[in-house]
Scaffold this motif. Structure first.
Motif, short mmCIF file in Angstrom:
data_model
loop_
_atom_site.label_atom_id
_atom_site.label_comp_id
_atom_site.label_asym_id
_atom_site.label_seq_id
_atom_site.Cartn_x
_atom_site.Cartn_y
_atom_site.Cartn_z
N SER A 166 16.24 8.15 1.01
CA SER A 166 15.76 6.81 1.29
C SER A 166 14.64 6.47 0.32
O SER A 166 13.92 7.36 -0.17
CB SER A 166 15.26 6.70 2.73
OG SER A 166 16.30 6.94 3.64
N LEU A 167 14.48 5.19 0.04
CA LEU A 167 13.43 4.74 -0.87
C LEU A 167 12.40 3.91 -0.12
O LEU A 167 12.75 3.01 0.64
CB LEU A 167 14.02 3.90 -2.00
CG LEU A 167 15.06 4.56 -2.90
CD1 LEU A 167 15.51 3.59 -3.98
CD2 LEU A 167 14.52 5.83 -3.51
N LYS A 168 11.13 4.22 -0.35
CA LYS A 168 10.06 3.38 0.18
C LYS A 168 9.84 2.20 -0.76
O LYS A 168 10.19 2.25 -1.93
CB LYS A 168 8.77 4.20 0.30
CG LYS A 168 8.86 5.35 1.29
CD LYS A 168 7.55 6.11 1.36
CE LYS A 168 7.63 7.24 2.38
NZ LYS A 168 6.37 8.02 2.45
N SER A 169 9.27 1.14 -0.23
CA SER A 169 9.03 -0.04 -1.05
C SER A 169 8.15 0.28 -2.25
O SER A 169 8.35 -0.26 -3.34
CB SER A 169 8.38 -1.14 -0.21
OG SER A 169 7.16 -0.70 0.37
N SER A 170 7.21 1.21 -2.07
CA SER A 170 6.33 1.58 -3.18
C SER A 170 7.11 2.24 -4.31
O SER A 170 6.76 2.10 -5.49
CB SER A 170 5.23 2.53 -2.69
OG SER A 170 5.80 3.70 -2.12
N MET A 171 8.20 2.94 -3.98
CA MET A 171 9.02 3.59 -5.00
C MET A 171 9.81 2.56 -5.80
O MET A 171 9.97 2.70 -7.02
CB MET A 171 9.97 4.60 -4.34
CG MET A 171 9.26 5.74 -3.63
SD MET A 171 10.36 6.73 -2.57
CE MET A 171 11.33 7.58 -3.79
N VAL A 172 10.28 1.53 -5.12
CA VAL A 172 10.99 0.45 -5.81
C VAL A 172 10.05 -0.26 -6.77
O VAL A 172 10.40 -0.56 -7.92
CB VAL A 172 11.59 -0.54 -4.80
CG1 VAL A 172 12.31 -1.68 -5.52
CG2 VAL A 172 12.55 0.17 -3.84
N LEU A 173 8.85 -0.55 -6.32
CA LEU A 173 7.85 -1.20 -7.16
C LEU A 173 7.50 -0.33 -8.37
O LEU A 173 7.39 -0.83 -9.49
CB LEU A 173 6.58 -1.49 -6.34
CG LEU A 173 6.70 -2.57 -5.27
CD1 LEU A 173 5.48 -2.55 -4.37
CD2 LEU A 173 6.86 -3.93 -5.90
N GLU A 174 7.34 0.95 -8.11
CA GLU A 174 6.99 1.86 -9.19
C GLU A 174 8.10 1.94 -10.24
O GLU A 174 7.82 2.03 -11.44
CB GLU A 174 6.69 3.25 -8.63
CG GLU A 174 6.21 4.24 -9.69
CD GLU A 174 5.91 5.61 -9.10
OE1 GLU A 174 5.18 6.38 -9.76
OE2 GLU A 174 6.40 5.92 -7.99
#
Length: 495
Positions: A215-223
């Motif tokens: 799963s991806l956290k929103s912070s990972m998508v932003l990064e």
């Protein structure tokens, strides 16, 4: 040995024309047999790996990474985890790993699940292979699983970090340049009955359930987008960098919030906008909330002032803004971008002259433009001529330098309109047609997902009860205003 070889070579089916149901059942059965073998006789895979890899002579057929990908994966996993096995030389094991990552069958390895992801994670961590090799292998593996490159996975995050941190950006570009449409765990996307179906959109077989991503956290998508933008900056591809930073800036948030990484992206977005267009637009990117824009305006005030000065002929004010905020540029890690902006200032001032002139002498250009690095005009006309030549070569300026009979040199601005040959036009149309075919697949999958969304169904029911005067309106036009921000990213979890 014979029994193990027979099991490992039993898949895939020899008949390439088998239907999805038959292939799926065979793949599942094969995975079960291999899993049992690993559970009960994993040591045998290590012991006989040399013969199976064709390192030592054997009377059995060897396991081919491109044909028997699932079996090859099982052997590799046994050799690599929990640590590199001593049965074969480590260099040889890593060589086999590289071969596998570059040639494995993407359809077959949809059933590879956690073992494949574990290997991809190990490669992406940079602890097994040299960075340049690891980046190329990981990029290849990602696109073998999803040739469209439209779903963001945990492997993408590893790829961007490794590529940027080790300055191995080029091999990662085939993945980074793909447009992301899907995210793991998106609502209304269930795992498909047959993972092998080549017509499936990526979210139906690349998921946390299938084991091919976490799963991806929103912070990972932003990064991911932030690092992607920085990769484009390193290559001086300012337009692509700006688009990447825009995706961070416009990321949907709850209650008009704004994260630190979004502010960081906004600052870089301002600087690359100056490099891409010679100006900073006062209009924020579409879909940026008003509250977020206000926060950007406060926290990036110095960047906005710098950009405002850049758009004028007041070179002294620009130098002052750059000097007074030197500490801020350093703290934000934007010194290099600011230096690029200062170096480009005079080029954009030269370009602005085409709004007034169609033809202007080199001497006049020297008098009317200044360098932001020195705050003065260039020392001689030859320096201006060299600057213009570099702009033309880089494709920044469409023009030619002409020489009059008296020796005076002029810059003639040319029309930006490009006349394509019939062959070039046909090629361009073919490119657009191919792109439309790709978009059609995405549109179909997205429509199916939307059509089963409970929020959308509620909206349609609500709209059907409205006055007939509004029947002509498309119910989807206002639907997006009814959805909570967190629903927009589906599987991207808040940290």
């Amino acid at each position: 040995m014979d029994q193990h070889a027979s099991t490992l070579l039993a898949f895939p089916p020899q008949d390439d024309s088998v239907d999805n149901e038959t292939y799926h059942k065979a793949a599942v059965a094969h995975v079960q047999r291999i899993s049992k073998m690993i559970k009960e006789r994993s040591r045998d895979l290590v012991v006989f790996s040399a013969e199976l890899f064709n390192v030592l002579p054997s009377r059995n057929p060897v396991v081919d990474p491109a044909v028997n990908s699932l079996s090859y994966l099982a052997i590799l996993h046994a050799l690599l985890f929990p640590s590199l096995a001593a049965k074969l030389p480590q260099d040889l094991i890593l060589q086999k790993l590289v071969t596998f990552m570059m040639v494995f069958d993407g359809r077959q390895c949809r059933y590879g699940g956690p073992p494949l992801l574990e290997i991809m994670d190990a490669v992406g961590s940079g602890r097994l292979l040299p960075p340049s090799v690891a980046v190329e292998c990981l990029a290849s593996a990602i696109l073998k699983l999803d040739p469209s490159g439209t779903i963001l996975t945990s492997s993408h995050i590893l790829l961007t970090k490794l590529a940027y941190d080790t300055d191995n950006i080029q091999p990662a570009l085939p993945v980074i340049e793909k447009d992301i449409v899907y995210y793991p765990g998106m609502a209304n996307h269930q795992d498909a009955p047959y993972l092998c179906d080549l017509e499936l959109p990526p979210p139906l077989y690349i998921s946390k359930t299938s084991g091919l991503t976490t799963s991806l956290k929103s912070s990972m998508v932003l990064e991911y987008d932030l690092v992607g933008g920085m990769m484009y900056c390193a290559r001086r591809e300012w337009w692509k960098a700006r688009k990447a930073f825009e995706r961070v800036i416009t990321f949907p948030t709850k209650d008009g919030g704004c994260s630190k990484i979004m502010v960081e992206a906004f600052k870089k977005w301002i600087l690359v906008s100056l490099l891409a267009d010679g100006r900073h637009s006062n209009t924020p990117p579409p879909h940026t909330s008003e509250s977020t824009v206000k926060i950007f305006g406060i926290l990036a005030r110095s960047y906005v002032s710098f950009a405002t000065a850049f758009a004028t002929d007041d070179v002294e004010q620009l130098k002052l803004e750059a000097h007074n905020n030197a500490q801020l540029w350093m703290e934000d890690g934007n010194v290099g971008l600011v230096e690029e902006v200062m170096a480009s200032y005079q080029k954009w001032r030269v370009l602005s002259l085409q709004d007034i002139y169609t033809k202007i002498s080199i001497a006049e250009i020297r008098q009317q433009t200044k360098s932001a690095e020195t705050g003065a005009v260039l020392n001689k006309d030859e320096d201006v001529e060299a600057l213009i030549h570099n702009m033309i070569i880089a494709g920044m300026l469409k023009g030619v330098i002409e020489k009059n009979d008296d020796g005076t040199k002029f810059l003639l601005f040319l029309s930006p309109t490009t006349h394509l040959s019939e062959r070039e036009l046909a090629k361009e149309i073919q490119g657009y047609a191919a792109k439309l075919r790709e978009i059609k697949k995405i549109f179909t999958a997205t429509s199916q997902r939307l059509g089963t969304s409970k929020e959308y169904i509620k909206w349609v029911v609500k709209e059907s009860k409205r006055d007939k005067s509004s029947e002509a309106q498309d119910p989807t036009l206002a639907f997006d205003t009814q959805i909570d921000d967190e629903d927009l990213m589906g599987g991207a979890q808040d940290q």
